[in-house]
Design a protein around this motif. Structure first.
Motif, PDB file in Angstrom:
ATOM      1  N   UNK A   1      28.442  46.818  39.671  1.00  0.00           N
ATOM      2  CA  UNK A   1      28.225  47.052  41.108  1.00  0.00           C
ATOM      3  C   UNK A   1      29.515  47.520  41.774  1.00  0.00           C
ATOM      4  N   UNK A   2      30.631  46.908  41.399  1.00  0.00           N
ATOM      5  CA  UNK A   2      31.919  47.275  41.996  1.00  0.00           C
ATOM      6  C   UNK A   2      32.280  48.717  41.666  1.00  0.00           C
ATOM      7  N   UNK A   3      32.065  49.137  40.411  1.00  0.00           N
ATOM      8  CA  UNK A   3      32.377  50.513  40.007  1.00  0.00           C
ATOM      9  C   UNK A   3      31.462  51.502  40.715  1.00  0.00           C
ATOM     10  N   UNK A   4      30.169  51.205  40.774  1.00  0.00           N
ATOM     11  CA  UNK A   4      29.211  52.104  41.421  1.00  0.00           C
ATOM     12  C   UNK A   4      29.553  52.287  42.900  1.00  0.00           C
TER      13      UNK A   4
ATOM     14  N   UNK B   1      40.523  47.920  43.457  1.00  0.00           N
ATOM     15  CA  UNK B   1      41.250  46.658  43.346  1.00  0.00           C
ATOM     16  C   UNK B   1      41.463  46.046  44.730  1.00  0.00           C
ATOM     17  N   UNK B   2      41.447  44.723  44.811  1.00  0.00           N
ATOM     18  CA  UNK B   2      41.720  44.064  46.094  1.00  0.00           C
ATOM     19  C   UNK B   2      43.173  44.302  46.514  1.00  0.00           C
TER      20      UNK B   2
ATOM     21  N   UNK C   1      45.238  38.529  46.378  1.00  0.00           N
ATOM     22  CA  UNK C   1      45.250  38.033  45.002  1.00  0.00           C
ATOM     23  C   UNK C   1      45.561  36.547  44.840  1.00  0.00           C
ATOM     24  N   UNK C   2      46.447  35.951  45.627  1.00  0.00           N
ATOM     25  CA  UNK C   2      46.665  34.506  45.448  1.00  0.00           C
ATOM     26  C   UNK C   2      45.381  33.694  45.613  1.00  0.00           C
TER      27      UNK C   2
ATOM     28  N   UNK D   1      40.298  41.285  51.552  1.00  0.00           N
ATOM     29  CA  UNK D   1      39.453  41.961  50.570  1.00  0.00           C
ATOM     30  C   UNK D   1      37.988  41.769  50.945  1.00  0.00           C
ATOM     31  N   UNK D   2      37.126  42.613  50.409  1.00  0.00           N
ATOM     32  CA  UNK D   2      35.705  42.503  50.693  1.00  0.00           C
ATOM     33  C   UNK D   2      35.099  41.346  49.911  1.00  0.00           C
TER      34      UNK D   2
END
Length: 316
Positions: free
Chosen positions: A50-53, A58-59, A64-65, A174-175
């Motif tokens: 889903x993320x690729x489509x 990247x966030x 990231x923490x 981030x989403x």
């Protein structure tokens, strides 16, 4: 919280409740780590596609923490500890202990995220926790739980609470889809040492048990964690934690329907108390002027919001 966020929270609660029924059907065929790894692997594959489509990418670095912490503690540690604990204690006792988690979420959210301690939230927590205790006692099997199993379930509750509170700040940058997808991937990597055990147990397990693992990964993990992150990005961690108190009541109902386990009146009463506590925590107070809590403003004004994230879009 708007209507879409409320619907997302409802989807999460229903699917997480269904996970208890599915786990009961699979736990006899898979070890705690193997079950967690299989579930996370299936979830990571679905979320990754889903993320690729959607071209999620990247966030941002600042997210990231929180993603790493929630991935290790919630997606990884919580699932292994809960699966392991439920092999040692009965379901009622496990549910009672794990439902300490939302209390810890509300307390940590009020302290670390500066969400405060609204009286209605605290009252709802008290009512729902009482309901969880009633459900646990009514299904406890006469107190035959092992001390080690109780500690494992308590560890799962702590990991869950820490994961939720660490996830909330990440959603300001981030989403929900990014936070969920990479958190699930990190959890799968944490459980990677159990890959060999999963392969050997899949070869011996009936197809229904293996399909249950896939179901756990696709729906209670990929979908439900995404709807959770979406709703969490639009409300406080304390209120979202209180929402999960509806899970024990729904588990009782689902076990009754799908497993033929007819609950007693005390169990039903406890389930109704759980739902009642959620209703109390959701009651609206009269509109007041003034600024929103700092965590709410951060979520509303962070980079993810500045990028024009549609309110109806789980992925962004």
């Amino acid at each position: 919280m708007n209507g879409l966020a409320l619907a997302a929270a409802a989807v999460t609660v229903v699917l997480w409740a269904s996970a208890f029924v599915s786990i009961r059907s699979s736990v006899g065929h898979f070890g705690p780590g193997a079950l967690a790894f299989g579930r996370l692997l299936a979830g990571a594959v679905v979320l990754g596609v889903v993320l690729v489509v959607r071209g999620g990418g990247l966030p941002p670095r600042r997210a990231w923490p929180g993603i790493l912490t929630s991935g290790v503690l919630w997606f990884g540690g919580y699932m292994v500890a809960l699966n392991w604990g439920e092999r040692e204690v009965d379901a009622g006792t496990a549910a009672m202990i794990v439902n300490v988690g939302p209390v810890l979420v509300a307390l940590l959210g009020g302290w670390l995220l500066k969400e405060g301690f609204p009286l209605r939230l605290l009252a709802g927590i008290a009512v729902s926790f009482l309901g969880a205790v009633v459900v646990g006692l009514s299904m406890s099997g006469g107190g035959t739980s092992s001390f080690g199993g109780v500690l494992l379930c308590l560890l799962a509750a702590v990991a869950y609470a820490a994961g939720v509170v660490s996830q909330k700040p990440a959603l300001a940058y981030a989403t929900p889809l990014q936070v969920t997808a990479f958190g699930c991937l990190i959890g799968a990597l944490v459980c990677l040492p159990f890959a060999g055990q999963l392969v050997s147990q899949v070869a011996e397990a009936p197809l229904s048990a293996t399909l249950n693992v896939v179901y756990l990964g696709v729906f209670p993990t990929a979908l439900a964690f995404s709807t959770w992150a979406y709703a969490l990005s639009r409300t406080t961690a304390g209120k979202m934690g209180a929402s999960t108190y509806a899970v024990p009541g729904l588990v009782v109902l689902m076990s009754w329907i799908f497993l033929g386990e007819v609950p007693g009146w005390l169990t039903l009463f406890g389930g109704l108390l759980c739902l009642g506590g959620v209703a109390v925590s959701r009651m609206r107070t009269r509109a007041r002027t003034g600024r929103r809590p700092a965590a709410a403003e951060a979520a509303a004004s962070g980079p993810a919001a500045d990028e024009g994230r549609p309110t109806a879009d789980l992925g962004g």
